[in-house]
Design a protein around this motif. Structure first.
Motif, PDB file in Angstrom:
ATOM      1  N   GLU A  93       0.827  -1.211   0.000  1.00 59.50           N
ATOM      2  CA  GLU A  93       0.000   0.000   0.000  1.00 59.50           C
ATOM      3  C   GLU A  93       0.857   1.255   0.000  1.00 59.50           C
ATOM      4  N   ILE A  94       1.956   1.211   0.761  1.00 60.38           N
ATOM      5  CA  ILE A  94       2.868   2.361   0.775  1.00 60.38           C
ATOM      6  C   ILE A  94       3.500   2.564  -0.598  1.00 60.38           C
ATOM      7  N   GLU A  95       3.911   1.490  -1.219  1.00 60.65           N
ATOM      8  CA  GLU A  95       4.498   1.590  -2.560  1.00 60.65           C
ATOM      9  C   GLU A  95       3.480   2.129  -3.561  1.00 60.65           C
ATOM     10  N   THR A  96       2.248   1.675  -3.435  1.00 62.91           N
ATOM     11  CA  THR A  96       1.207   2.159  -4.350  1.00 62.91           C
ATOM     12  C   THR A  96       0.966   3.649  -4.166  1.00 62.91           C
ATOM     13  N   ARG A  97       0.888   4.093  -2.901  1.00 64.96           N
ATOM     14  CA  ARG A  97       0.693   5.519  -2.654  1.00 64.96           C
ATOM     15  C   ARG A  97       1.867   6.329  -3.184  1.00 64.96           C
ATOM     16  N   LYS A  98       3.077   5.770  -3.041  1.00 62.58           N
ATOM     17  CA  LYS A  98       4.260   6.471  -3.537  1.00 62.58           C
ATOM     18  C   LYS A  98       4.221   6.604  -5.057  1.00 62.58           C
ATOM     19  N   GLN A  99       3.799   5.543  -5.750  1.00 62.52           N
ATOM     20  CA  GLN A  99       3.712   5.603  -7.204  1.00 62.52           C
ATOM     21  C   GLN A  99       2.640   6.594  -7.650  1.00 62.52           C
ATOM     22  N   LEU A 100       1.517   6.591  -6.929  1.00 61.86           N
ATOM     23  CA  LEU A 100       0.474   7.552  -7.275  1.00 61.86           C
ATOM     24  C   LEU A 100       0.948   8.981  -7.062  1.00 61.86           C
ATOM     25  N   GLN A 101       1.741   9.183  -5.995  1.00 59.01           N
ATOM     26  CA  GLN A 101       2.267  10.523  -5.738  1.00 59.01           C
ATOM     27  C   GLN A 101       3.248  10.951  -6.815  1.00 59.01           C
ATOM     28  N   GLU A 102       4.046  10.006  -7.316  1.00 56.50           N
ATOM     29  CA  GLU A 102       4.997  10.336  -8.378  1.00 56.50           C
ATOM     30  C   GLU A 102       4.290  10.671  -9.684  1.00 56.50           C
ATOM     31  N   LEU A 103       3.108  10.123  -9.879  1.00 55.30           N
ATOM     32  CA  LEU A 103       2.371  10.385 -11.109  1.00 55.30           C
ATOM     33  C   LEU A 103       1.381  11.532 -10.966  1.00 55.30           C
ATOM     34  N   ALA A 104       1.162  11.987  -9.739  1.00 56.13           N
ATOM     35  CA  ALA A 104       0.192  13.059  -9.529  1.00 56.13           C
ATOM     36  C   ALA A 104       0.681  14.347 -10.166  1.00 56.13           C
TER      37      ALA A 104
ATOM     38  N   GLY B 262      12.429  19.101   2.993  1.00 51.28           N
ATOM     39  CA  GLY B 262      12.553  17.767   3.586  1.00 51.28           C
ATOM     40  C   GLY B 262      11.294  16.948   3.471  1.00 51.28           C
ATOM     41  N   SER B 263      10.842  16.420   4.608  1.00 48.96           N
ATOM     42  CA  SER B 263       9.706  15.510   4.594  1.00 48.96           C
ATOM     43  C   SER B 263       8.390  16.228   4.371  1.00 48.96           C
ATOM     44  N   ILE B 264       8.366  17.550   4.424  1.00 49.82           N
ATOM     45  CA  ILE B 264       7.117  18.278   4.210  1.00 49.82           C
ATOM     46  C   ILE B 264       6.699  18.198   2.748  1.00 49.82           C
ATOM     47  N   LEU B 265       7.658  18.292   1.838  1.00 46.99           N
ATOM     48  CA  LEU B 265       7.369  18.239   0.404  1.00 46.99           C
ATOM     49  C   LEU B 265       7.744  16.872  -0.149  1.00 46.99           C
ATOM     50  N   SER B 266       7.204  16.581  -1.302  1.00 44.24           N
ATOM     51  CA  SER B 266       7.565  15.347  -1.980  1.00 44.24           C
ATOM     52  C   SER B 266       8.918  15.522  -2.666  1.00 44.24           C
ATOM     53  N   GLU B 267       9.393  14.436  -3.254  1.00 49.20           N
ATOM     54  CA  GLU B 267      10.693  14.509  -3.926  1.00 49.20           C
ATOM     55  C   GLU B 267      10.659  15.446  -5.117  1.00 49.20           C
ATOM     56  N   ARG B 268       9.498  15.640  -5.694  1.00 51.35           N
ATOM     57  CA  ARG B 268       9.381  16.557  -6.829  1.00 51.35           C
ATOM     58  C   ARG B 268       9.018  17.962  -6.395  1.00 51.35           C
TER      59      ARG B 268
ATOM     60  N   ILE C  57       6.622  30.516  -2.348  1.00 51.38           N
ATOM     61  CA  ILE C  57       6.064  30.014  -3.597  1.00 51.38           C
ATOM     62  C   ILE C  57       6.311  28.510  -3.615  1.00 51.38           C
ATOM     63  N   LEU C  58       5.220  27.727  -3.575  1.00 51.01           N
ATOM     64  CA  LEU C  58       5.304  26.286  -3.387  1.00 51.01           C
ATOM     65  C   LEU C  58       4.809  25.558  -4.632  1.00 51.01           C
ATOM     66  N   THR C  59       5.602  24.608  -5.102  1.00 51.87           N
ATOM     67  CA  THR C  59       5.227  23.769  -6.239  1.00 51.87           C
ATOM     68  C   THR C  59       5.281  22.312  -5.794  1.00 51.87           C
ATOM     69  N   ASP C  60       4.140  21.648  -5.826  1.00 48.65           N
ATOM     70  CA  ASP C  60       4.076  20.253  -5.397  1.00 48.65           C
ATOM     71  C   ASP C  60       2.703  19.695  -5.755  1.00 48.65           C
ATOM     72  N   THR C  61       2.452  18.451  -5.325  1.00 46.71           N
ATOM     73  CA  THR C  61       1.141  17.855  -5.564  1.00 46.71           C
ATOM     74  C   THR C  61       0.110  18.511  -4.651  1.00 46.71           C
ATOM     75  N   GLU C  62      -1.143  18.336  -4.995  1.00 52.18           N
ATOM     76  CA  GLU C  62      -2.214  18.971  -4.226  1.00 52.18           C
ATOM     77  C   GLU C  62      -2.250  18.443  -2.791  1.00 52.18           C
ATOM     78  N   GLU C  63      -1.976  17.161  -2.595  1.00 55.19           N
ATOM     79  CA  GLU C  63      -1.985  16.577  -1.251  1.00 55.19           C
ATOM     80  C   GLU C  63      -0.902  17.185  -0.372  1.00 55.19           C
ATOM     81  N   LYS C  64       0.325  17.320  -0.912  1.00 55.81           N
ATOM     82  CA  LYS C  64       1.428  17.882  -0.131  1.00 55.81           C
ATOM     83  C   LYS C  64       1.227  19.365   0.139  1.00 55.81           C
TER      84      LYS C  64
END
Length: 690
Positions: free
Chosen positions: A366-377, A417-423, A436-443
């Motif tokens: 489940e963690i891997e799936t969420r991570k993949q979804l986050q990378e594609l978001a 750091g851990s607040i934002l995603s890798e992207r 000025i923040l650029t990231d996925t909507e969840e982050k």
């Protein structure tokens, strides 16, 4: 006469025998102890209760009630030796059984799903009761049995519409500090329902009246028991008695004929600790006794007992043998899972059970799936305005690497750091104090939620100080009393606190002692200082004020800079050193609106002259104090001594050697003054600060 003496001798021999017989009979009754109780299901929807005693029990006085459906058996002269009170029953018409004991009386309550009848008999040291939902239930004939004469089947002991009344409500304090609520009933067969709530205990008497004069609220707080209030009210067709109790307590309810007693006993410290240890698992208790039963069946039994929905993995297999007597269901489930290497996850009222390794692997996937979804978001950019804090300070707070600059992202180590995603990427705009923040909507939503919590206005404190030069007897004018004590506020972190004119620790210095004192009435102090200044006893040197934020340092400084010259042979350099009165204060507002102040006070003065310039006499104190809002701290003990030599003489004659002493007068005077510092912190309200 001889015949009389013989009769007296015979009676003297008989009396001890009779007394021993009577004492033995009494002891046999009093010594009866309930040692065990067992329940078993019988054909035809019946069930049997077998209660074992240390000696033959007395005839039980029993009755059955309709609402709620239950059967009550009272055993006088019997001590309850069971540690368990409630016994869950899984028979068709049986819900549970409750065993209660108080001194030499024991009550057995059988809670039923539907009204029923019972028959009872005694066989040696065993009481046998058979309960039947039908009115035609009869007790089988048993050999060598003593049938209880007054425990015949009782049906519909409570009849709707009968006049049942609570005749009296009384309260007494027991020998061990327990509170006893004594209720007198017109009918011993009144339906009674006892329920424990967060505020105390509620007793409902079904279809029962209570006279108008007994509908009242009794305050029994002065009896020093856990019971504080007893309130009697009419609740529809029922009567409700509410007992408000405080503290840690346990209660016992029992009935003797037409008197119903509720005893509320305070628990000792050892009993409280034992209760906490015993109830590490808080589920309702059950008993399980199976030989080589399938694990899935045990899980189903526990699920049925707790009304939980069970989802078991296909890999849950195998059998288990267990005998658990009177244990919480959650403890029983934990033991079964650990024995078979299983684990559980509960979501709402759904219990999922699977091998521990399977659950761990599923969660990893489940963690891997969420991570993949986050990378594609998809990424989006949002402009976040910081209102009260510094955008740069917030970015550095979140930054995983110190000194990473004001922007960056991803693998550069410049993201938060851990607040934002890798992207994710964040850039600080210092001009507008924004991020000025650029990231996925969840982050971005997570980041904004954190900012909402920490970007708040800081409460402010106004620190008012008065620096006063006074004569040495000034403290007596305002009622001060300095009492020498140990130093407070040293690096060990001790805090000095007090209220009123209470002396607190002093600090020894080269020029005297620095003292701390507290004054509550700041307004009266100000008026008194002005009056003393008008009379010439003091001089108010300065009254600086400063406003600072919570946990932010403020500095008040007054004095002069003294030049010093230094030479290396070719060049002469002038250096200035401070000879000032300096106050550094860092206030911290506590949750109860008091103020912890870190104080550092320097009182430096010009000393003796040296070839390079005057020396600086340094006096310093560093401490931490806890004061109320608006309370004044007084620091004293810094003394200055001024010496004055004067001479008056007759011209010419006063200059004659030796003889001139007769024609002149030399006067030496010393004046001792003390420097006092009054510090008053005041927490500013939000409206005043704005």
């Amino acid at each position: 006469m001889l015949r009389f003496y013989k009769r007296a001798a015979v009676m003297a021999l008989i009396r001890p025998v009779v007394l021993l017989f009577l004492l033995g009979a009494v002891n046999s009754v009093i010594a009866a102890t309930l040692e065990d109780v067992k329940f078993s299901e019988l054909p035809g929807g019946r069930f049997e209760m077998r209660a074992s005693f240390s000696s033959p029990p007395e005839i039980p006085k029993g009755y059955a009630i309709e609402k709620p459906a239950r059967i009550v058996l009272d055993l006088s002269g019997v001590t309850n030796g069971l540690s368990k009170k409630k016994y869950p029953l899984s028979f068709g018409n049986a819900d549970s059984a409750v065993v209660l004991g108080s001194n030499d009386r024991t009550r057995i309550i059988l809670n039923l799903s539907n009204p029923g009848t019972y028959t009872a008999q005694v066989e040696g040291n065993t009481l046998i009761a058979i309960v039947d939902a039908s009115t035609a239930a009869q007790l089988p004939v048993r050999s060598n049995a003593t049938v209880v004469s007054d425990a015949q089947p009782v049906r519909n002991a409570f009849v709707s519409g009968t006049s049942n009344t609570v005749q009296d409500v009384d309260f007494r304090r027991g020998e061990n500090g327990e509170g006893k609520v004594l209720l007198t009933l017109s009918n011993p067969g009144v339906g009674i329902d006892v329920e424990e709530t967060g505020a105390g205990i509620v007793i409902n008497f079904i279809n029962t009246e209570i006279p108008e004069q007994l509908r009242r609220r009794l305050d029994v707080n002065d009896f020093a028991t856990p019971v504080k209030i007893i309130e009697s009210v009419k609740n529809g067709r029922n009567t409700r008695i509410t007992i408000e109790a405080t503290g840690d307590y346990d209660y016992l309810a029992y009935q003797a004929d037409n008197q119903y007693v509720l005893s509320v006993k305070p628990l000792t410290k050892s009993q409280i600790e034992e209760k906490k240890a015993r109830f590490a698992f808080v589920g309702e208790k059950l008993s399980l006794n199976f030989q080589s039963i399938e694990v899935r069946s045990v899980l189903q039994i526990i699920a049925d007992f707790t009304d939980l929905n069970l989802v078991a993995s296909d890999t849950v297999t195998g059998s288990i043998t267990l005998r658990l007597d009177n244990v919480p269901w959650d403890q029983a489930l934990d033991l079964v899972l650990k024995t078979k290497g299983l684990d559980k996850r509960q979501i709402g009222n759904v219990l999922m059970v699977a091998p521990a390794a399977e659950i761990a692997e599923r969660e990893r996937q489940e963690i891997e799936t969420r991570k993949q979804l986050q990378e594609l978001a998809p990424l989006r950019t949002e402009y976040i305005r910081i209102r009260y804090a510094s955008a740069v300070a917030l970015f550095e707070l979140f930054d995983e690497e110190e000194g990473s600059g004001s922007g960056g992202g991803g693998s550069d180590g410049n993201s938060t750091g851990s607040i934002l995603s890798e992207r994710g990427q964040a850039i600080v705009d210092e001009r507008t104090n924004s991020i000025i923040l650029t990231d996925t909507e969840e982050k971005i939503a997570e980041f904004k939620a954190i900012i909402e919590q920490i970007d708040i206005p800081v409460r402010q404190v106004m620190v008012e100080s008065r620096i006063v030069s006074a004569e040495s007897n000034f403290r007596h004018e305002v009622g001060f009393l300095w009492t020498p004590a140990r130093v407070s506020g040293t690096p060990d972190g001790n805090i000095a606190s007090g209220s009123g004119n209470v002396s607190v620790p002093t600090l020894q210095t080269p020029t005297g002692r620095l003292n701390l004192n507290f004054i509550n009435d700041n307004i009266s102090l100000g008026m008194e200082l002005q009056a003393l200044e008008s009379s010439g006893l003091i001089e108010i040197v300065s009254q600086p004020k400063v406003i600072t934020g919570d946990k932010q340092q403020a500095t008040i400084e007054s004095g002069q800079q003294v030049p010093f010259t230094s030479s290396d042979g070719d060049n002469v350099t002038t250096v200035f050193r401070d000879a000032v009165l300096k106050l550094d204060v860092t206030p911290q507002i506590t949750p109860d609106n008091r103020v912890i102040m870190d104080l550092k006070i320097n009182r430096d003065s010009i000393g003796e002259a040296t070839p390079d310039g005057p020396a600086i006499n340094v006096t310093e104190i560093e401490t931490q104090v806890l004061v109320n809002d608006g309370q004044t701290i007084v620091l004293g003990g810094i003394f200055t001594i001024d010496s004055t030599d004067s001479e008056a003489k007759v011209p010419v004659l006063g200059d004659i050697p030796y003889l001139g002493r007769l024609f002149k007068r030399t006067t030496n005077s010393k004046q001792k003054t003390e420097l006092l510092i009054f510090i008053t912190p005041k927490i500013l309200s939000e409206s005043l600060a704005n």
